[in-house]
Design a protein around this motif. Structure first.
Motif, PDB file in Angstrom:
ATOM      1  N   GLU A   1      41.612  42.563  51.979  1.00 50.67           N
ATOM      2  CA  GLU A   1      42.773  41.850  52.498  1.00 50.67           C
ATOM      3  C   GLU A   1      42.850  40.439  51.911  1.00 50.67           C
ATOM      4  O   GLU A   1      43.947  39.949  51.590  1.00 50.67           O
ATOM      5  N   THR A   2      41.705  39.790  51.755  1.00 42.87           N
ATOM      6  CA  THR A   2      41.686  38.465  51.135  1.00 42.87           C
ATOM      7  C   THR A   2      42.169  38.542  49.695  1.00 42.87           C
ATOM      8  O   THR A   2      42.927  37.680  49.223  1.00 42.87           O
ATOM      9  N   TYR A   3      41.729  39.571  48.983  1.00 45.43           N
ATOM     10  CA  TYR A   3      42.139  39.782  47.594  1.00 45.43           C
ATOM     11  C   TYR A   3      43.654  39.962  47.511  1.00 45.43           C
ATOM     12  O   TYR A   3      44.324  39.325  46.673  1.00 45.43           O
ATOM     13  N   LYS A   4      44.232  40.799  48.380  1.00 44.72           N
ATOM     14  CA  LYS A   4      45.670  41.083  48.324  1.00 44.72           C
ATOM     15  C   LYS A   4      46.507  39.866  48.664  1.00 44.72           C
ATOM     16  O   LYS A   4      47.591  39.669  48.107  1.00 44.72           O
ATOM     17  N   GLU A   5      46.008  39.045  49.588  1.00 44.20           N
ATOM     18  CA  GLU A   5      46.789  37.910  50.047  1.00 44.20           C
ATOM     19  C   GLU A   5      46.626  36.667  49.176  1.00 44.20           C
ATOM     20  O   GLU A   5      47.379  35.705  49.324  1.00 44.20           O
ATOM     21  N   SER A   6      45.672  36.674  48.283  1.00 43.49           N
ATOM     22  CA  SER A   6      45.399  35.488  47.477  1.00 43.49           C
ATOM     23  C   SER A   6      46.268  35.455  46.230  1.00 43.49           C
ATOM     24  O   SER A   6      46.738  36.488  45.740  1.00 43.49           O
ATOM     25  N   SER A   7      46.473  34.269  45.724  1.00 34.33           N
ATOM     26  CA  SER A   7      47.216  34.088  44.477  1.00 34.33           C
ATOM     27  C   SER A   7      46.315  34.463  43.292  1.00 34.33           C
ATOM     28  O   SER A   7      45.098  34.592  43.458  1.00 34.33           O
ATOM     29  N   PRO A   8      46.875  34.622  42.091  1.00 34.73           N
ATOM     30  CA  PRO A   8      46.050  34.971  40.930  1.00 34.73           C
ATOM     31  C   PRO A   8      44.919  33.986  40.662  1.00 34.73           C
ATOM     32  O   PRO A   8      43.900  34.365  40.085  1.00 34.73           O
ATOM     33  N   ASP A   9      45.083  32.735  41.076  1.00 33.49           N
ATOM     34  CA  ASP A   9      44.040  31.735  40.852  1.00 33.49           C
ATOM     35  C   ASP A   9      43.220  31.425  42.104  1.00 33.49           C
ATOM     36  O   ASP A   9      42.291  30.613  42.055  1.00 33.49           O
ATOM     37  N   GLY A  10      43.555  32.065  43.219  1.00 36.16           N
ATOM     38  CA  GLY A  10      42.853  31.788  44.464  1.00 36.16           C
ATOM     39  C   GLY A  10      41.757  32.797  44.755  1.00 36.16           C
ATOM     40  O   GLY A  10      41.819  33.945  44.311  1.00 36.16           O
TER      41      GLY A  10
ATOM     42  N   CYS B   2      37.953  52.893  43.918  1.00 40.11           N
ATOM     43  CA  CYS B   2      39.181  52.127  44.070  1.00 40.11           C
ATOM     44  C   CYS B   2      39.475  51.904  45.544  1.00 40.11           C
ATOM     45  O   CYS B   2      39.535  52.872  46.328  1.00 40.11           O
ATOM     46  N   GLY B   3      39.628  50.652  45.935  1.00 43.25           N
ATOM     47  CA  GLY B   3      39.874  50.338  47.334  1.00 43.25           C
ATOM     48  C   GLY B   3      38.646  50.555  48.190  1.00 43.25           C
ATOM     49  O   GLY B   3      37.535  50.743  47.690  1.00 43.25           O
ATOM     50  N   VAL B   4      38.847  50.554  49.488  1.00 44.40           N
ATOM     51  CA  VAL B   4      37.740  50.794  50.412  1.00 44.40           C
ATOM     52  C   VAL B   4      37.578  52.280  50.670  1.00 44.40           C
ATOM     53  O   VAL B   4      36.482  52.839  50.555  1.00 44.40           O
ATOM     54  N   HIS B   5      38.690  52.943  51.016  1.00 42.29           N
ATOM     55  CA  HIS B   5      38.664  54.389  51.255  1.00 42.29           C
ATOM     56  C   HIS B   5      39.317  55.163  50.114  1.00 42.29           C
ATOM     57  O   HIS B   5      38.896  56.264  49.783  1.00 42.29           O
ATOM     58  N   SER B   6      40.359  54.571  49.537  1.00 40.97           N
ATOM     59  CA  SER B   6      41.055  55.171  48.397  1.00 40.97           C
ATOM     60  C   SER B   6      41.987  54.108  47.817  1.00 40.97           C
ATOM     61  O   SER B   6      42.098  52.994  48.345  1.00 40.97           O
ATOM     62  N   GLU B   7      42.700  54.480  46.739  1.00 39.34           N
ATOM     63  CA  GLU B   7      43.623  53.518  46.129  1.00 39.34           C
ATOM     64  C   GLU B   7      44.799  53.189  47.046  1.00 39.34           C
ATOM     65  O   GLU B   7      45.488  52.182  46.843  1.00 39.34           O
ATOM     66  N   ALA B   8      45.025  54.002  48.083  1.00 40.40           N
ATOM     67  CA  ALA B   8      46.110  53.724  49.029  1.00 40.40           C
ATOM     68  C   ALA B   8      45.900  52.408  49.774  1.00 40.40           C
ATOM     69  O   ALA B   8      46.855  51.813  50.272  1.00 40.40           O
ATOM     70  N   ASP B   9      44.643  51.937  49.844  1.00 40.28           N
ATOM     71  CA  ASP B   9      44.374  50.663  50.519  1.00 40.28           C
ATOM     72  C   ASP B   9      45.077  49.494  49.842  1.00 40.28           C
ATOM     73  O   ASP B   9      45.327  48.468  50.477  1.00 40.28           O
ATOM     74  N   TRP B  10      45.407  49.634  48.553  1.00 38.45           N
ATOM     75  CA  TRP B  10      46.052  48.549  47.822  1.00 38.45           C
ATOM     76  C   TRP B  10      47.571  48.500  48.055  1.00 38.45           C
ATOM     77  O   TRP B  10      48.225  47.563  47.613  1.00 38.45           O
ATOM     78  N   GLU B  11      48.087  49.517  48.706  1.00 38.14           N
ATOM     79  CA  GLU B  11      49.512  49.563  49.066  1.00 38.14           C
ATOM     80  C   GLU B  11      50.415  49.341  47.849  1.00 38.14           C
ATOM     81  O   GLU B  11      51.359  48.563  47.884  1.00 38.14           O
ATOM     82  N   GLY B  12      50.090  50.021  46.760  1.00 36.09           N
ATOM     83  CA  GLY B  12      50.919  49.979  45.562  1.00 36.09           C
ATOM     84  C   GLY B  12      50.571  48.892  44.575  1.00 36.09           C
ATOM     85  O   GLY B  12      50.940  48.976  43.396  1.00 36.09           O
ATOM     86  N   ASN B  13      49.850  47.852  45.006  1.00 39.00           N
ATOM     87  CA  ASN B  13      49.479  46.753  44.111  1.00 39.00           C
ATOM     88  C   ASN B  13      48.040  46.948  43.638  1.00 39.00           C
ATOM     89  O   ASN B  13      47.145  46.162  43.946  1.00 39.00           O
ATOM     90  N   VAL B  14      47.828  48.015  42.849  1.00 36.50           N
ATOM     91  CA  VAL B  14      46.478  48.407  42.442  1.00 36.50           C
ATOM     92  C   VAL B  14      46.022  47.556  41.250  1.00 36.50           C
ATOM     93  O   VAL B  14      46.718  47.478  40.239  1.00 36.50           O
ATOM     94  N   PRO B  15      44.838  46.903  41.350  1.00 33.14           N
ATOM     95  CA  PRO B  15      44.352  46.092  40.219  1.00 33.14           C
ATOM     96  C   PRO B  15      43.910  46.963  39.052  1.00 33.14           C
ATOM     97  O   PRO B  15      43.606  48.151  39.222  1.00 33.14           O
ATOM     98  N   ILE B  16      43.841  46.382  37.888  1.00 37.76           N
ATOM     99  CA  ILE B  16      43.491  47.102  36.680  1.00 37.76           C
ATOM    100  C   ILE B  16      42.057  47.631  36.716  1.00 37.76           C
ATOM    101  O   ILE B  16      41.713  48.588  36.016  1.00 37.76           O
ATOM    102  N   SER B  17      41.214  47.024  37.560  1.00 34.69           N
ATOM    103  CA  SER B  17      39.813  47.471  37.646  1.00 34.69           C
ATOM    104  C   SER B  17      39.678  48.858  38.245  1.00 34.69           C
ATOM    105  O   SER B  17      38.608  49.468  38.171  1.00 34.69           O
ATOM    106  N   CYS B  18      40.758  49.387  38.849  1.00 31.67           N
ATOM    107  CA  CYS B  18      40.727  50.742  39.396  1.00 31.67           C
ATOM    108  C   CYS B  18      40.988  51.803  38.331  1.00 31.67           C
ATOM    109  O   CYS B  18      40.835  52.996  38.593  1.00 31.67           O
TER     110      CYS B  18
END
Length: 232
Positions: A123-132, A150-166
């Motif tokens: 949640e901190t990752y999703k809410e933070s800015s690219p530099d935060g 990917c994510g905690v349980h699955s990629e669905a945890d990212w709610e569509g904003n999936v990082p490239i590391s997945c």
């Protein structure tokens, strides 16, 4: 007790303490290595005080100091050093036994702590800015890349904003790309459980060596006391 028996006891005690000192030095080095290469400290904080790397460094440092005192006491036939060594080693063994029990308890409940902390970090990752929150962002990306999750349980945890590391492809240059399907909760939980169990097993092994050192210290101390030796 004749002199040959005393020399045999001294030799065994010094060798065991030297072995224990080497084990302590190795434990410190291994703990430092884990600290330098671990990328998960900012993500899982519930059991930070007994984090394996921290525990290894602290325990190893104390063990090396106490065992060095035992080696000196045996070489110099010094009762003061031997009784100090015996008391400190006894206290240290009690602490190590308690630590081993804590590790066993935490290894059974570790999944709950990992899931809660990972969700907070996500949640901190999703809410933070690219530099935060750069540390959490970098560590979460490292976990997803290294554990292929990917994510905690699955990629669905990212709610569509999936990082490239997945991304499960190498190189990841297609859009849309395939992501890892498994969540990081299970994989990271298993990793922590293995580390806690191995650390607990190492503590128990060190406990056995230290107990043998104590067994050799008692007859030596009694002999030196009867002969009036050991305070010079």
């Amino acid at each position: 007790m004749n002199r040959s028996c005393v020399n045999c006891l001294k030799t065994m005690m010094i060798l065991l303490n030297f072995l224990c000192w080497l084990c302590g030095a190795f434990v410190v080095a291994f703990g430092e290595f884990q600290m330098m290469h671990s990328r998960y400290a900012s993500l899982v904080t519930s059991f930070w005080p007994i984090y394996p790397a921290n525990t290894l460094v602290v325990t190893g440092t104390i063990v090396t100091c106490v065992c060095y005192l035992g080696v000196l006491g045996g070489l110099r036939e010094n009762r003061c050093m031997l009784i100090t060594f015996f008391i400190l080693l006894f206290i240290l063994m009690l602490v190590e036994l308690a630590m081993a029990c804590v590790f066993l308890v935490y290894s059974r409940e570790i999944g709950t702590f990992v899931e809660k902390d990972l969700m907070r970090s996500l949640e901190t990752y999703k809410e933070s800015s690219p530099d935060g929150n750069q540390t959490i962002r970098d560590d979460f990306d490292a976990v997803q890349y290294l554990f292929r999750c990917c994510g905690v349980h699955s990629e669905a945890d990212w709610e569509g904003n999936v990082p490239i590391s997945c991304c499960a492809e190498d190189p990841c240059n297609s859009v849309p790309h395939t992501n890892w399907r498994e969540g990081c909760h299970v994989k990271l939980g298993n990793w922590f459980a293995r580390n806690f169990l191995s650390t607990g097993a190492g503590v128990v092994s060190l406990f056995i060596i230290q107990f043998m050192c104590m067994c050799f210290t008692v007859p030596l101390f009694c002999h030196f006391r009867r002969r009036g030796l050991g305070y010079k």
